[in-house]
Every structure is written in structure tokens, then in C-alpha cells.
Design a protein around this motif. Sequence first.
Motif, PDB file in Angstrom:
ATOM      1  N   HIS A 185      66.209  -1.789  57.509  1.00 21.81           N
ATOM      2  CA  HIS A 185      66.652  -0.546  56.863  1.00 21.81           C
ATOM      3  C   HIS A 185      68.152  -0.618  56.573  1.00 21.81           C
ATOM      4  CE1 HIS A 185      67.252   3.717  56.092  1.00 21.81           C
ATOM      5  NE2 HIS A 185      67.933   3.889  57.201  1.00 21.81           N
TER       6      HIS A 185
ATOM      7  N   HIS B 113      70.938  12.528  61.225  1.00 21.87           N
ATOM      8  CA  HIS B 113      70.776  11.534  60.153  1.00 21.87           C
ATOM      9  C   HIS B 113      69.955  12.110  58.993  1.00 21.87           C
ATOM     10  CE1 HIS B 113      71.144   7.373  58.910  1.00 21.87           C
ATOM     11  NE2 HIS B 113      69.838   7.230  58.767  1.00 21.87           N
ATOM     12  N   PHE B 114      68.820  12.729  59.315  1.00 18.95           N
ATOM     13  CA  PHE B 114      67.945  13.268  58.262  1.00 18.95           C
ATOM     14  C   PHE B 114      68.618  14.438  57.544  1.00 18.95           C
ATOM     15  CE2 PHE B 114      64.134  11.922  61.063  1.00 18.95           C
ATOM     16  CZ  PHE B 114      64.419  10.611  60.792  1.00 18.95           C
TER      17      PHE B 114
ATOM     18  N   GLY C 112      63.361   3.485  56.498  1.00 19.71           N
ATOM     19  CA  GLY C 112      63.880   4.523  57.392  1.00 19.71           C
ATOM     20  C   GLY C 112      62.744   5.346  57.968  1.00 19.71           C
ATOM     21  N   GLY C 113      61.819   5.730  57.101  1.00 22.28           N
ATOM     22  CA  GLY C 113      60.656   6.494  57.557  1.00 22.28           C
ATOM     23  C   GLY C 113      59.830   5.708  58.564  1.00 22.28           C
TER      24      GLY C 113
ATOM     25  N   ARG D 246      68.694  -2.811  53.628  1.00 22.19           N
ATOM     26  CA  ARG D 246      68.368  -2.165  52.338  1.00 22.19           C
ATOM     27  C   ARG D 246      69.459  -1.162  51.957  1.00 22.19           C
ATOM     28  NH1 ARG D 246      68.505   2.898  50.038  1.00 22.19           N
ATOM     29  NH2 ARG D 246      67.558   4.162  51.627  1.00 22.19           N
ATOM     30  N   VAL D 247      69.951  -0.389  52.946  1.00 31.14           N
ATOM     31  CA  VAL D 247      71.004   0.570  52.631  1.00 31.14           C
ATOM     32  C   VAL D 247      72.233  -0.168  52.113  1.00 31.14           C
ATOM     33  CG1 VAL D 247      72.606   2.253  53.609  1.00 31.14           C
ATOM     34  CG2 VAL D 247      70.198   2.341  54.233  1.00 31.14           C
TER      35      VAL D 247
ATOM     36  N   GLY E 291      74.000   6.038  61.277  1.00 33.30           N
ATOM     37  CA  GLY E 291      73.000   4.968  61.292  1.00 33.30           C
ATOM     38  C   GLY E 291      73.372   3.846  62.246  1.00 33.30           C
TER      39      GLY E 291
ATOM     40  N   LYS F 217      78.088   9.248  51.188  1.00 41.05           N
ATOM     41  CA  LYS F 217      77.197   8.967  52.313  1.00 41.05           C
ATOM     42  C   LYS F 217      77.853   8.149  53.422  1.00 41.05           C
ATOM     43  CE  LYS F 217      73.281   9.059  49.199  1.00 41.05           C
ATOM     44  NZ  LYS F 217      72.458   8.228  48.337  1.00 41.05           N
TER      45      LYS F 217
ATOM     46  N   VAL G 279      68.137  10.716  48.824  1.00 39.51           N
ATOM     47  CA  VAL G 279      68.129   9.251  48.704  1.00 39.51           C
ATOM     48  C   VAL G 279      68.256   8.837  47.235  1.00 39.51           C
ATOM     49  CG1 VAL G 279      66.794   7.187  49.096  1.00 39.51           C
ATOM     50  CG2 VAL G 279      66.749   9.034  50.765  1.00 39.51           C
TER      51      VAL G 279
ATOM     52  N   SER H 138      74.061   2.259  49.388  1.00 36.63           N
ATOM     53  CA  SER H 138      73.814   3.679  49.676  1.00 36.63           C
ATOM     54  C   SER H 138      74.744   4.250  50.738  1.00 36.63           C
ATOM     55  CB  SER H 138      72.368   3.882  50.102  1.00 36.63           C
ATOM     56  OG  SER H 138      71.518   3.411  49.092  1.00 36.63           O
TER      57      SER H 138
END
Lengths: 305, 238
Positions: B125, B228-229, B62-63, B128-129, B146, B139, B238, B134
Amino acid sequence: MSDALHNFWLILSKPDNVPIVLMMILVIFYCWLAFKQARRNDRLGVFEATQADKVQVWPYLVKIEFLVTIIVLIVLTVWAITINAPLEEAANPTLTPNPSKAPWYFLGLQEMLVYFDPWIAGVMLPTFIIVGLILVPYIDPNPKGNGYYTFKERPFAISTFAIGFLILWVLLIILGTFMRGPGWYYFWPWEYWDTHRVVALTNIDLWEKIFGIPSKNVDGSFNLIQVALGGALIIGWLALLPMWIWKKYKEKSSVLKQMGALKFGMTAVLFLMMAGLPIKMFLRLAFNIKYIWVFGVGHDLFFNI
Amino acid sequence: MEKNKTLGRLFTSRVWRSVFRHGLPISNRARAESVFYNFFLHVHPVKVRKRSLKITYTWALGGLTAGLFIILTLTGALLMLYYRPSVSEAYADMKDLQFVVSSGLFLRNMHRWSAHAMVAVAFLHMLRVFYTGSYKPPKEFNWVVGVILLVLTILLSYTGYLLPWDQLAFWGISVGTNMARAVPFGIGDKMSYLLLGGNIVGENALVRFYVLHCFILPIATMVLMGVHFWRVRKDGGV
Ligand code: HEM
């Protein structure tokens, strides 16, 4: 042999294809790592979610962000120095390149154009993909597996998503990029892209192939038997099959009970639609089946599926 | 020793303290202050779970997506200095960027490869989520945000694809907009007319894609990234 290698290299080393090769490697690597962690978690039964201890953002997270930024900048700089972005001839609306391809992330959809009408491949499918993705957290009834890699605790969810992602997205991109040449014909990656290739392929609609029932009558109207048969097949697949499963298993399966009819219905329809794509692809590629159902309403709305 | 004294004087000077209100991050208190007194670090909480720092958990994907967006914004702004969105100039401006502008080639390469990378990394990403579950309560909605960000990322890349106005650009966009045109009841024609500002991929389409690419979509993406953040924190981290 050297010709084959040469052709293979030509297509792999196209600048715009480099990210696809890179992504292929990354996806496979990442999935492998994810499954490795899932296996370990499943075996040990200690899930990382239980580690609730916290550390300070400064310096622990900021340090990682700093490092990652530097690594990314280095990778991109090397990439930008070694490979040049493509710039072809100026746009010329009168000269259609063969093949003309959409950007790589749309090649899965462009591949679907082979099997379905443009509005189904280009509009309905993407709409369902986006809606389906948005619905994921609302139709997944399983509270387990939140915050750690696992397979055992959610085998259906993980396999469905992994297969959807790897086959219907990644594999179709690879196919569309490396194996679809002039005329959107299928070429092996080591084959020369011959622009004059003509393949004598006649695709036949399903019911004509099985029973000799044509999709349209001589006067151009839809053959009603075909409309009924095709409609029964599609409705059976997307509506009757989920209803039958629901009836049969709603008492026996705790998962279905927990989901309720609405969630189960949405999950089943989305899943069966997704599963329908490779089935249709297989029918076309193996038996030259053109459409399963040819039907339209008025002059505008067509279901050639 | 001498050097440390000078530095020490700098760090305690009024000017320095006016910029950074906290002391050096040598005590836990000052480290916490480094995060919440700093505008840029303020997206973070003061503390995070150990799990979320494990590289093998998030892969920083994500970063990375956000970082690539920043690189794209910076290189994109520089490209805008040399690029004019008109059929008669666009292609020539690209040629100038490749052969005349100092570091123009590098700038363009950087922008294009970051763009490809951003699409790929955003997809990873999402993978992975999903794999780490997640998106599960609480969430759910951040997953929805997203998905919209993913669509925006693709649209950003797609609208940028037309701007060089070469064969690749023109036909890539034609293939895509022809698909949209196939929506029944004339809706498709209307949609593609709205997007292209006409019936063909021409001057109006170029300007529309340019405005979408350089203004509307980046702003929308930035706003949604903010949401989002923010939600990542509000949903418990997270
Ligand atoms: C422009 C695109 C995106 C950006 C910049 C972005 C950025 C981020 C960042 C920085 C995080 C913090 C954790 C991490 O790095 O993994 C995060 C978490 C998250 N993202 Fe994204 N993201 C994007 C797209 C997406 C997409 C496509 C999805 C899913 C469809 C998604 C769903 C989530 C969720 C649910 C979380 C919370 C994860 C957790 O708590 O473990 N994001 N995102």
C-alpha cells in the motif's frame, strides 16, 4: 541435482517462508504493472487525474469492497487449511538455534548487523528509515505526478524509492531468509545448511588494507591517522559532497533553487546514507573490508562504520 | 411475485424502517442515504471519484490492510479464550490449540497468515501511494499517519511472534531485543529492561508482549486508522 532441488524445496516450503515467496511475486508483479501504467500515461500524456467525474459509493464502491472481502476470505481459508503455522520445540534459553533469525520483515536489519555495529544497524538505521519516510512529502519539491502513475514526471523520486524498496528491503529479506544459513554464512539456496561450516575469512579495516594503518594502536587506543582518514571519508560523503553539489548547481538547477538549502540538505543526506549501504556491502563482500571508520567516545559511544 | 410482496412488506415494516431509515437503494437519493445513514458505510462519502474505483489504481491495498486487521481482531479474540500468557502454560496452550480445540489449528493458521499478509500488504500500500504521488499536498500528513500505522503493524506482528513461546518465538525476539540493547549510554539497556520487564526474555516479557499485542497496540492502531480514514476524506478523497 536432486539433492540441490531437495534443499531448495526445503527452504522454499518452510511455512513461514511462504508469505515471503508470495510477497516477492506480488511486489514484482505490482511494480511491473505500475511501470506499465506509468509508461502508458507518459506516452499518452492524458492523466487520469483529470477525470474528476464522480459516481455513487453505493453500489459502485460497496460492490468492490464486498467482492474483495470474499476473495480475501477465500484465499486465507485455503491458505489456512493447506499450510500449518509453525510450532517448534518449546522455548529453551539454553539451546540457541543456528542460525537464529528475527521475523522476516526484520531480516534486512539483521543482515546489516554483518556490516555495522548493532546499535547502528538495529537502532540508528531504523530511526533514519522512519524519519526519512515521514519526511518524504515535505522534502519532495515536485508538484507533478499527483494522482496517477508516471515515471517521466518524477524520475528521481520513483527510482530512488523503487530501488530502496526493492533492493534494500525486498532483496535483503530474500537474502536473509533463503541464503543465510548456520553461522550467518552465505549459502546458495540449493546448498545444504552445514552447521559445521567454518569459513576462514579475515576482514580487515579499510585503512589497514590500503596503507597498512591499523585502526587501533598496540595499547588499544584509536590510531589517530585512521580516525582522521575515516572521519574525513564519512564526513566528506555525508556533508561535504552535498555542500559541494549545492554550491556548484544551486544557480544552474531550477530544482535545487526551488528546494532551498534545508530541503536539499536533508534529501541529500538521506539519499547518500541509503546509497552508502550497498557500497559498504560491496566493499565487505568483494574485498573483506571490515570497517571504514573505527572511532569511539568514552566507553559507550562507538562509530564502527 | 408472491415472494416479492412478502419482501416488500418486510422492507416497509416499522421494524425494518427502524433499523434502516432509508428505502431500498433503487433511487439515487436512497443510495446516498444508504451510505450516510449507515454507521459502517459512513466512513465513505456519498460519491467518489471514478479514478479511485479503478482497481488498477489502488489495488484496494489500503482496504485490504484494514480488512486483514478486522480478521486478525476476530481470530485473535477467539485465540485469547484458549491462551494464557505464562511461561508454564503458553506453549501447552498452543499445543492444545493445534491438537485439542475444535478448529483451533485453523484458527491459529488464519491468525498467523493474516498477520504476515497484513505486514506485506501494508508495505505494498505504501509503495502504491508513493508510485501515484498520493502523498503530495494536501495529503502530506496522512502519509505521516500511514508511516506510524506501518510501524504499529510491524510492532503488532513482532509482539505476537513471542506468544507461542517456542524456539522460533524466543530466539526471534531475543535477536531483536539484543539489537535494541546496543544503544549507547545505557539507554539501550533501560529500553530493553522496560520492554522485557527484566534482563532476559522471560515471564515478565511474555506478559508485557501479551498486553502490548492484545490491548495497547490494537487500540492505538484502531485510533490511528480512524484518523487515517477521516483524513482520506478531508483531504479530498482518493
Ligand atoms: C495499517 C495500515 C494502513 C491502513 C489500514 C491503511 C488504509 C488506507 C485506506 C483504506 C486508504 C484509502 C485508499 C486505498 O485503499 O488505497 C488509504 C489511503 C492512504 N494511505 Fe493508508 N493505510 C495504512 C498504511 C499506510 C501507510 C504505511 C502509508 C504510507 C506510508 C499510508 C498512506 C496513505 C495515504 C497518503 C493515503 C491517501 C491516498 C490517496 O488519496 O490516494 N497508509 N489508506
